[in-house]
Scaffold this motif. Structure first.
Motif: not given
Length: 206
Positions: A104-110, A180-188
């Motif tokens: 979530f630290q990647g998912f939400v900030p993304a 990193l996985i969280g950020a990519c998941t959120a974008l996609l």
């Protein structure tokens, strides 16, 4: 309910759950360090509500991320009951709840970085936007790991609950990888939904 009413309800629930999480936490210092982002972000969102309202999607994700942080603060990440259930279900060697937190630290900030970059017209081109969003997320993740390192140096053994490494020598690297996985998941997964909500904000003059 109107959008403003939902925001007020979400803010009230967040404050209530923050109080509940801090009523009798496993470790008071760990609780404070874990929920400090919630304490900072909540008033910032309240003060910026009229000048820079966010998309409903981002407000909702921030609320979910706050829940993850408060749960980790109340129990410490290595002791969250949900993590033990996942550990048993997936036959893992450790409680994985802290990995949920770093996802979530990647998912939400993304999504937050994407919203700021798009609305400020700082970036042109979808590929460059995605690249910079991932860079921002990794910078945030690396900064958090530096904070953990500083806490370990300052508190010694007292920082163990905050670090939550559970004896994993590669904890720092895996934490950043999950972000990193969280950020990519959120974008996609949410890019198109996010674009539609951003378009509505622009149409409303925000």
């Amino acid at each position: 309910m109107r959008h403003g009413a939902w925001l007020a309800l979400g803010a009230a629930c967040t404050v209530l759950l923050l109080v509940v999480s801090g009523w009798s936490p496993y470790d008071r210092a760990t609780w404070l360090m874990e929920v400090l982002p919630v304490m900072i972000v909540l008033p910032v969102l309240a003060l910026s509500r009229r000048r820079f309202p966010l998309t409903p999607l981002l407000y909702g994700l921030i609320f979910v991320h706050a829940l993850v942080l408060m749960m980790g603060g109340a129990y410490t990440y290595a002791r969250v009951p949900l993590g033990f259930e996942l550990q048993e279900l997936l036959h893992l060697a450790r409680n994985p709840y802290d990995k949920i937190g770093h996802f979530f630290q990647g998912f939400v900030p993304a999504l937050a970085a994407r919203e700021i970059l798009v609305r400020g017209e700082h970036v042109r081109g979808a590929r460059m936007l995605g690249f910079l969003v991932v860079c921002v997320v990794l910078a945030i993740s690396a900064s958090y790991e530096l904070i953990e390192w500083a806490a370990a140096l300052a508190l010694g053994q007292g920082a163990d609950e905050f670090l939550g490494t559970q004896g994993d020598p590669w904890d720092t690297q895996s934490d950043m990888f999950l972000a990193l996985i969280g950020a990519c998941t959120a974008l996609l997964a949410l890019g198109r939904i996010h674009d539609r909500q951003l378009a509505r904000l622009r149409a409303a003059g925000n």
